[in-house]
Scaffold this active site. Structure first.
Site: not given
Ligand code: NOJ
Length: 591
Positions: A306, A244
């Site tokens: 991500e 993430d």
């Molecule tokens: C990216 C995640 O996909 C999202 O859902 C989340 O709110 C943020 N990162 C914070 O962790």
């Protein structure tokens, strides 16, 4: 050289039979390419599994509830593994299932090595991994390294006193003056990225909600503790991690103010460039360390990042200078193109399929953070055809594809109509400009029963009206359904070597409307062309495959949308209806 001309005489209404006439043969070429039509032997053997897998994102709260509390859970996922197997999925990425106060629905973790009771137990998790393995489905965990919950024992200790042993595990600073944050950094979720803590009279930093304090990755103890988390899950049999928010892992140690940009955002804050909180060079050394840790384990574990990188250069860096960082960086350039345009997609795929690192691209169009592709790309008239076209694009590229639950049945984004119904905090804060992410997180639509078969209780988010029409049970029995279209696409990707391991080359580079490409194995024994009409008008396309070194007699249709048309086409031209899809295998002779 390829030629295309738009057609003014073809009927424009649906269903329009796909008229297929193909010009491909240039007889007498001295170097004839031998083509075969069947896959022989194991595909891609000796290669990395994640290059050929179809990934499927599961938002566990919304997938399948097994105990009637209205929230999806691990046993619910296990009960649907046969469905996923039948669909053709090779790996499931499950968004966070760890104990959490659920402020950000799991992305605020209070214990990295346990399961939140609302999702089940560790025994349920082990059972899921075992059952998935039996079906050759790998399980990918969501790893959230940037921040913990403010209820994590590490943060509770850290905030307890300025000289606590864990104080430096997070980012604490004095205010610029006592009543003002240390600098102008803003949270991605609105307002200052600093929150004042009255106990110790300092501010702590959070890129996201105040309940999500950022870890201090410059602290060696944090690194070791988090590496231990990766090892914990790998020992339990997971096949890798989706990481993430990796671009946010480091901040400028000098705390310089971010540059201001014109205008304001949905939260009413001034726009800023996240220059000192995004993509700091230190990220790469850490990604290399993550990679080293997962490489300690057998089975070729994968890291998926991500990071919505602003361009191909930044995206390419994530593979690492020696391909020693992320195997599969998510491509947000492709995901967020947000309009069907042949020149745009040609450029984006040219960049990513031939990236400087020779890394494997990873593409997707929907996820739990943005409206579903049906709604972002649809024009309100051709949505169904456009969604099929995007499915074909996703699943015929060389890139590794990722689906989002419900995409395969054409689930719509259904945002809350009233502020009081919003569950996602960013929707509460930003309403009405920002309605939050509930719309893309509604329960999976399994059948026509109450709550679409998702739960016997009250679902945590309402089941949309459209569930009556778009659900697994109804679509399973309709050969022309979305679901069966996805299944056929995945089956093709799996069974045809050209789609499974073939190279990618764009065709007809000047075509403004039709995005066409060739997938072929390096020995040229298997070749498939894909033509996607990204325009609302019917189009003709022709291919000069001799220029690509092929001698071929015809194209054999493997899949088309709308369906119809002859199976094997003599030389001529391909006619594509508005937003039509044509996938065909090059064969040496017309039967
Ligand atoms: C990216 C995640 O996909 C999202 O859902 C989340 O709110 C943020 N990162 C914070 O962790």
């Amino acid at each position: 050289m390829a030629v295309r001309r738009s057609s003014s005489f073809l009927p424009y209404c649906f269903p329009l039979p796909l008229l297929l006439v193909i010009l491909v043969a240039v007889p007498g070429s001295p170097q004839r390419t031998k083509l075969t039509t069947r896959v022989h032997g194991p595909a891609g053997s000796g290669d990395h599994w994640w290059k050929h897998a179809v990934f499927y994102e599961i938002y566990p709260r919304s997938f399948q509830d097994s105990n009637g509390d209205g929230i999806g859970d691990l046993n619910g996922i296990t009960s649907r593994l046969d469905y996923l197997k039948d669909l053709g999925v090779d790996a499931i990425w499950i968004t966070p299932i760890y104990p959490s106060p659920q402020v950000d629905f799991g992305y605020d973790i209070s214990d990295y090595t346990a399961i939140d009771p609302q999702f089940g137990t560790m025994a349920d998790f082990d059972h899921l991994v075992r059952e998935a393995k039996k079906r050759k489905i790998r399980v990918i965990m969501d790893f959230v390294p940037n921040h913990t919950s403010d209820q994590h024992p590490w943060f509770l200790a850290s905030r307890s006193s300025q000289d606590n042993q864990k104080r430096d595990w997070y980012i604490w600073r004095d205010g610029r003056v006592p009543t003002e944050p240390p600098n102008n950094w803003l949270s991605w979720f609105g307002h200052s990225a600093w929150t004042f803590d009255s106990t110790t009279r300092q501010y702590y930093y959070h890129y996201f909600y105040p309940q999500q304090p950022d870890l201090n990755w410059r602290n060696p103890e944090v690194r070791e503790a988090m590496f231990a988390v990766l090892r914990f899950w790998l020992r339990r049999g997971v096949a890798g991690f989706r990481l993430d928010a990796v671009s946010r892992l480091f901040e400028d140690p000098e705390l310089r103010d971010d540059p201001m940009l014109p205008g304001t955002n949905a939260y009413g804050d001034p726009n800023i460039q996240h220059k000192y909180t995004d993509n700091l060079p230190e990220v790469h050394a850490l990604l290399r360390d993550f990679r080293k840790v997962v490489s300690e384990f057998p089975g070729d574990p994968v890291l998926i990042s991500e990071a919505d990188e602003p361009n191909i250069a930044e995206l390419t860096k994530l593979y690492g200078a020696h391909n020693d960082e992320i195997q599969l960086p998510m491509d947000f350039q492709v995901a967020d193109a947000n309009r069907l345009s042949a020149p745009l997609f040609r450029t984006l795929f040219e960049e990513v399929e031939h990236n400087a690192a020779s890394g494997q691209p990873y593409i997707f169009f929907s996820n739990h953070d943005q409206p579903r592709q049906w709604d972002r790309y649809g024009d309100g008239i051709h949505n169904d055809a456009m969604a099929r076209l995007m499915a074909a694009l996703l699943l015929t590229m060389q890139a590794t594809p990722q689906m989002y639950y419900g995409e395969e049945i054409g689930m719509r984004t259904t945002p809350p109509a009233r502020k009081e119904d919003v569950r996602d905090p960013i929707g509460k804060l930003g309403w009405p400009a920002e309605k939050g992410r509930d719309g893309e997180r509604t329960p999976m639509q399994w059948d026509t029963s109450a709550n679409a078969g998702f739960t016997s209780g009250v679902p945590w988010l309402p089941v949309p009206e459209s569930a009556k029409q778009y659900n697994v049970a109804v679509e399973q029995s309709d050969p022309e359904s979305f679901l069966n279209f996805y299944k056929r696409l995945i089956a093709l990707r799996r069974s045809r070597l050209a789609l499974r391991i073939g190279n990618y080359a764009a065709l007809n580079p000047n075509d403004e409307n039709v995005f066409s490409y060739l997938r072929r194995t390096s020995d040229d024994r298997h070749a498939i062309i894909v033509a996607l009409n990204m325009s609302p008008e019917a189009q003709f396309v022709s291919f000069d495959l001799s220029a690509l070194g092929f001698f071929a007699g015809a194209l054999k249709t493997l899949l088309a949308s709308p369906s119809g048309g002859a199976e094997v086409q003599p030389p001529g031209q391909v006619s594509l209806p508005p937003y039509g899809v044509f996938i065909a295998e090059i064969i040496p002779h017309v039967q």
